[in-house]
Design a protein around this motif. Structure first.
Motif, PDB file in Angstrom:
ATOM      1  N   LEU A   1       0.845  -1.201   0.000  1.00 44.69           N
ATOM      2  CA  LEU A   1       0.000   0.000   0.000  1.00 44.69           C
ATOM      3  C   LEU A   1       0.879   1.249   0.000  1.00 44.69           C
ATOM      4  CD1 LEU A   1      -2.914   1.066   0.204  1.00 44.69           C
ATOM      5  CD2 LEU A   1      -2.661   1.017   2.700  1.00 44.69           C
ATOM      6  N   ARG A   2       0.656   2.121  -0.965  1.00 42.13           N
ATOM      7  CA  ARG A   2       1.338   3.417  -1.027  1.00 42.13           C
ATOM      8  C   ARG A   2       0.266   4.504  -0.924  1.00 42.13           C
ATOM      9  NH1 ARG A   2       6.330   4.843  -3.101  1.00 42.13           N
ATOM     10  NH2 ARG A   2       6.537   2.797  -4.077  1.00 42.13           N
ATOM     11  N   LEU A   3       0.221   5.186   0.210  1.00 47.68           N
ATOM     12  CA  LEU A   3      -0.833   6.171   0.447  1.00 47.68           C
ATOM     13  C   LEU A   3      -0.437   7.565  -0.022  1.00 47.68           C
ATOM     14  CD1 LEU A   3      -2.077   5.301   4.055  1.00 47.68           C
ATOM     15  CD2 LEU A   3      -3.188   4.766   1.892  1.00 47.68           C
ATOM     16  N   GLN A   4      -1.409   8.303  -0.492  1.00 47.21           N
ATOM     17  CA  GLN A   4      -1.232   9.723  -0.769  1.00 47.21           C
ATOM     18  C   GLN A   4      -1.953  10.478   0.343  1.00 47.21           C
ATOM     19  OE1 GLN A   4       0.623  11.124  -3.241  1.00 47.21           O
ATOM     20  NE2 GLN A   4       0.252  13.022  -2.127  1.00 47.21           N
ATOM     21  N   PRO A   5      -1.208  10.954   1.357  1.00 44.95           N
ATOM     22  CA  PRO A   5      -1.885  11.549   2.510  1.00 44.95           C
ATOM     23  C   PRO A   5      -2.610  12.839   2.158  1.00 44.95           C
ATOM     24  CG  PRO A   5       0.489  11.860   2.664  1.00 44.95           C
ATOM     25  CD  PRO A   5       0.250  10.942   1.500  1.00 44.95           C
ATOM     26  N   LYS A   6      -3.670  13.084   2.903  1.00 51.26           N
ATOM     27  CA  LYS A   6      -4.440  14.319   2.741  1.00 51.26           C
ATOM     28  C   LYS A   6      -3.656  15.511   3.277  1.00 51.26           C
ATOM     29  CE  LYS A   6      -8.940  16.284   4.068  1.00 51.26           C
ATOM     30  NZ  LYS A   6     -10.189  16.010   4.816  1.00 51.26           N
TER      31      LYS A   6
END
Length: 297
Positions: A215-220
């Motif tokens: 999982l590679r998240l794009q943080p808010k």
């Protein structure tokens, strides 16, 4: 040739180790002109130039490089002598300069500093907050006596002592849909996440935990303060992964707090230069931090 002072030698070493007059002045709590004057006086007494500019940095001349080794040895010997004499006096005196992250400063150090203030009134502890990378450089340059940082730290110049291993937890708004008792990376894929700023050891560990699950998240949001993160989460703006140490009792009343699966932990460690004489004052501070960390286990 006139005799020079230990004060001048200390100033010379700090200028060499930091590479600038301004950084040396900050560590000595002097003005930059005062530091420049001490170096000029040292050069006058020795009858030779000791420093030269190389680009934006200060570098030693051949004579300065020779003096640097002797200066360090003399200052170490003087510190050891003062330490030995201090054993004959009552109490622990002196100043210890320590750096640490904001989370440890807020949640681990207050009882440590209160205990030192009560038990050792002659001991002054100066605390600065920042990130691990900055503190590694400042301890290497002898601008700090020690630092309490997030591991790992890779520097051959430093001695690293593990102080505490603590888990990370997921926090979410108290009013949001209830989270599972154990939160796995897959549960985060659809959530608005707020993470620490890139480049910090804490952010790297969280990213690695997520990537291990693919999982590679794009943080808010990306924030530099754990207190700011908690406020944003409490306001219902998203979720975050933070060190458990950062949670206070009041936070648990307004936030959902869940353990992670698989477990994610971080280590905090004390770093000191290998070649730095450990004074009684430094030992008192280090032992107090270890005791406080042990009480949290």
């Amino acid at each position: 040739m006139q005799m020079f002072s230990f004060e001048q030698l200390d100033t010379f070493v700090r200028v060499m180790e930091s590479g600038s007059f301004s950084a040396a002045a900050a560590s000595l709590e002097l003005s930059q002109p005062a530091v420049s004057q001490q170096i000029r006086e040292l050069e006058r007494r020795l009858g030779t130039r000791l420093l030269e500019r190389v680009g934006r940095k200060i570098a030693p001349t051949a004579a300065g490089a020779t003096l640097l080794g002797y200066a360090r040895s003399l200052l170490d010997t003087a510190a050891e002598a003062a330490e030995a004499i201090g054993r004959h006096a009552e109490g622990v005196q002196g100043t210890v300069r320590i750096g640490t992250g904001a989370t440890a400063c807020l949640n681990l150090l207050p009882p440590v500093l209160a205990g030192i203030q009560q038990g050792y009134p002659g001991l002054q502890v100066i605390v600065g907050t920042g990130n691990t990378g900055d503190f590694v450089r400042r301890v290497e340059q002898n601008l700090l006596d020690m630092a309490l940082v997030t591991l790992p730290v890779s520097s051959r110049a430093l001695r690293v002592s593990v102080v505490l291993e603590e888990p990370f937890v997921l926090i979410g708004p108290g009013s949001a849909r209830k989270l599972p008792r154990l939160v796995a990376p897959r549960h985060l894929a659809a959530l608005p996440m707020m993470l620490f700023e890139p480049g910090t050891n804490t952010r790297q560990q969280v990213d690695a935990w997520l990537l291990e699950a693919g999982l590679r998240l794009q943080p808010k949001m990306e924030l530099g303060s754990v207190e700011a993160i908690k406020e944003m989460v409490a306001a219902g703006l998203g979720y975050s992964i933070i060190p458990q140490m950062a949670l206070r009792q009041d936070d648990r009343r307004i936030l959902q707090v869940r353990s992670l699966a698989p477990v994610l932990t971080r280590q905090l460690g004390l770093i000191v230069r290998h070649d730095k004489p450990v004074t009684r004052a430094m030992r008192v501070v280090g032992e107090a931090i270890l005791a406080a960390a042990g009480a949290r286990r």
